[in-house]
Design a protein around this motif. Structure first.
Motif, mmCIF file in Angstrom:
data_model
loop_
_atom_site.group_PDB
_atom_site.id
_atom_site.type_symbol
_atom_site.label_atom_id
_atom_site.label_comp_id
_atom_site.label_asym_id
_atom_site.label_seq_id
_atom_site.Cartn_x
_atom_site.Cartn_y
_atom_site.Cartn_z
ATOM 1 N N LEU A 70 44.952 38.035 22.608
ATOM 2 C CA LEU A 70 44.898 39.587 22.199
ATOM 3 C C LEU A 70 43.369 40.093 22.253
ATOM 4 O O LEU A 70 43.270 41.287 22.465
ATOM 5 C CB LEU A 70 45.461 39.649 20.805
ATOM 6 N N ALA A 72 40.951 39.191 24.104
ATOM 7 C CA ALA A 72 40.416 39.371 25.498
ATOM 8 C C ALA A 72 41.248 40.681 26.195
ATOM 9 O O ALA A 72 40.744 41.359 26.994
ATOM 10 C CB ALA A 72 40.794 38.109 26.448
ATOM 11 N N ASP A 73 42.540 40.873 25.872
ATOM 12 C CA ASP A 73 43.131 41.958 26.144
ATOM 13 C C ASP A 73 42.572 43.196 25.758
ATOM 14 O O ASP A 73 42.411 44.240 26.264
ATOM 15 C CB ASP A 73 44.612 41.719 25.725
ATOM 16 N N ARG A 76 39.460 43.957 27.592
ATOM 17 C CA ARG A 76 39.378 44.497 28.879
ATOM 18 C C ARG A 76 40.071 45.975 29.164
ATOM 19 O O ARG A 76 39.776 46.661 29.928
ATOM 20 C CB ARG A 76 40.391 43.600 30.062
ATOM 21 N N ARG A 77 40.622 46.386 27.951
ATOM 22 C CA ARG A 77 41.230 47.823 27.715
ATOM 23 C C ARG A 77 40.055 48.568 27.084
ATOM 24 O O ARG A 77 40.168 49.679 26.744
ATOM 25 C CB ARG A 77 42.474 47.756 27.093
ATOM 26 N N GLN A 78 39.079 47.791 26.765
ATOM 27 C CA GLN A 78 37.785 48.678 26.220
ATOM 28 C C GLN A 78 38.290 49.339 24.684
ATOM 29 O O GLN A 78 38.062 50.414 24.465
ATOM 30 C CB GLN A 78 37.267 49.640 26.966
ATOM 31 N N TRP B 250 51.388 35.642 29.288
ATOM 32 C CA TRP B 250 51.433 36.757 28.936
ATOM 33 C C TRP B 250 50.316 37.732 28.948
ATOM 34 O O TRP B 250 50.439 38.702 29.563
ATOM 35 C CB TRP B 250 51.410 36.667 27.071
ATOM 36 N N TYR B 251 49.052 37.136 29.080
ATOM 37 C CA TYR B 251 48.006 37.794 29.351
ATOM 38 C C TYR B 251 48.069 38.349 30.797
ATOM 39 O O TYR B 251 47.413 39.590 30.859
ATOM 40 C CB TYR B 251 46.778 36.933 29.134
ATOM 41 N N PRO B 256 46.608 45.665 32.495
ATOM 42 C CA PRO B 256 46.849 46.849 32.552
ATOM 43 C C PRO B 256 46.578 47.327 34.121
ATOM 44 O O PRO B 256 45.833 46.895 34.766
ATOM 45 C CB PRO B 256 45.627 47.542 31.820
ATOM 46 N N LEU B 261 43.416 51.874 33.093
ATOM 47 C CA LEU B 261 41.815 51.456 32.828
ATOM 48 C C LEU B 261 41.155 52.635 33.106
ATOM 49 O O LEU B 261 40.264 52.889 32.241
ATOM 50 C CB LEU B 261 41.567 50.305 33.596
ATOM 51 N N SER B 264 41.643 55.164 30.387
ATOM 52 C CA SER B 264 40.966 54.963 29.151
ATOM 53 C C SER B 264 39.657 54.999 28.966
ATOM 54 O O SER B 264 38.976 55.509 27.881
ATOM 55 C CB SER B 264 41.522 53.452 28.602
ATOM 56 N N GLN B 268 37.173 57.665 26.582
ATOM 57 C CA GLN B 268 36.233 57.276 25.720
ATOM 58 C C GLN B 268 34.928 58.241 25.929
ATOM 59 O O GLN B 268 34.147 58.236 25.227
ATOM 60 C CB GLN B 268 35.821 56.013 26.208
#
Lengths: 153, 270
Positions: A70, A72-73, A76-78, B250-251, B256, B261, B264, B268
């Protein structure tokens, strides 16, 4: 905004899961293996104690692995938020230690903290630390409401 | 004099030789299929071949040779064999992706027939369900250690054989129902598999503690305690590898998209 909220929860959960995994790891390595204070099995263990221990022991492996993925996820999504993640960590660590100290040690009697000593100071210290972690976690999460502000980084 | 349940004479040679030949033949078949299919497709990864050989070697070590022989008298060795046969070997074999290799090696038409057979078969659907596989695997162990089966198994060679084949196959089925390395006709969601796996792992841990607390009839209590702890921690270790692979799936699945990406990172900056 909806996406933001979703990552709030994921930050919190990643922290909570690692908190649980971390506490059971310390429990296993320090108290079972290094100090050998905890026993693998105690003759006064209740059936519920064996089941609870089995479930939480299995869950701690899931929690540790899940927390890292979670995390790491989020990276990577910042979308990683340190404060929120840390408050989750404290909640998980304190909550699980309190459960272990009160329910598993005292009510289900899976094992005691240490044998052939006066247990009271051990039990008090154990549960006091647990409560302190839990309360700090709750304080941190209240200080920083879920919908406030942007990510730390 | 207490009855020694391990009196059953281990009729070594013939059974052991047949097992060895069988395992070597299965390894040879895999290697042959790799060479054959490499002529048509891109090279088969070496690590898969190594996994297959290592997995078969683990399973063989559990039924033939010193571990198997000492396992008849010593519960600790019995448990080492159990971990090899029921957990480590199945995991390695699943990682070797044997079904993928079968599909690669068969002519296209037969491969299609096989795929549709697997997809339509209600039996395959039933046994490969994570819950069924867990019951076959962990439930089988509960039967073995919590009923007189353990005692009977050491008195009858045939039963010994059947129990060991079951432990091996149920272990494979279980690992394959949790991590999808091979093409899997009946797939289940990640969360579904994770929850079932959690209960299966807990069932394994609880059973280990029960063996520690009250060993199966005829087993030396000291050996039972060491064996039970080996089962508890050894099981943890191997199952943790399965958990990591499960979560890695899962990862990858949740990766994404590039546009998400980009969105997002823009939000920001703004």
């Amino acid at each position: 905004m909806e996406a933001k909220k979703k990552f709030n929860a994921q930050n919190l959960w990643s922290g909570i899961l690692l908190g649980i995994g971390f506490v059971s790891f310390i429990d296993e390595v320090v108290f079972h293996q290094l100090l050998r204070w905890h026993h693998f099995y105690d003759r006064s263990t209740t059936a519920a104690g064996i089941v609870s221990d089995g479930l939480f022991h299995a869950f701690s492996w899931f929690a540790t692995a899940g927390a890292f993925f979670l995390f790491a996820d989020l990276r990577r999504r910042q979308a990683f938020e340190r404060t929120r993640w840390l408050s989750g960590f404290l909640l998980g660590a304190g909550g699980f230690q309190l459960y272990d100290g009160i329910v598993q040690h005292k009510i289900m009697r899976i094992h005691q903290i240490r044998y052939d000593v006066n247990l009271l100071p051990y039990d008090i210290t154990w549960n006091f630390i647990a409560a302190a972690l839990l309360i700090t976690g709750i304080y941190m999460i209240r200080k920083r409401p879920a919908n406030e502000g942007k990510a730390c980084r | 004099m207490p009855m020694n349940i391990f009196l059953a004479v281990h009729s070594a040679s013939l059974i052991e030789i047949s097992w060895t030949i069988l395992f070597c033949a299965v390894i040879a078949a895999y290697v042959l299929a790799v060479f054959r299919s490499n002529r048509t497709y891109k090279p088969w990864p070496m690590r898969r071949t190594l996994c297959w050989i290592a997995g078969m070697a683990c399973a063989l070590a559990a039924v033939v040779g010193p571990i198997a022989q000492r396992g008849h008298e010593d519960f600790v060795y019995h448990m080492v064999g159990h971990l090899l046969l029921g957990m480590l070997a199945p995991l390695l074999l699943v990682l070797a992706a044997p079904m993928t290799l079968v599909f690669r090696t068969l002519p296209v038409k037969q491969a299609r027939t096989l795929a549709s057979l697997l997809r339509k078969s209600r039996y395959v659907r039933f046994v490969s369900h994570p819950i069924t596989a867990s019951f076959l695997n962990i439930g089988g162990l509960w039967l073995l250690y919590r009923t007189p089966l353990f005692h009977l198994m050491h008195a009858h060679d045939m039963l010994y054989c059947i129990v060991h084949i079951h432990v091996f196959m149920a272990g494979y089925l279980f690992a394959a129902s949790m991590i999808y390395i091979d093409p899997t006709p009946h797939r289940y969601r990640f969360l579904h598999r994770a929850v079932v796996f959690l209960f299966a792992l807990a069932g394994h841990g609880i059973l280990s503690k029960l063996i520690y607390a009250s060993p199966p009839a005829g087993v030396d209590p000291v050996q039972a305690k060491t064996g039970a702890m080996l089962m508890y921690y050894g099981g943890d270790l191997i199952d943790f590898v399965i958990i990591l692979i499960l979560f890695y799936g899962w990862y990858q699945h949740k990766r994404p998209s590039v546009s998400a990406l980009r969105a997002s990172s823009q939000s920001q900056q703004s």
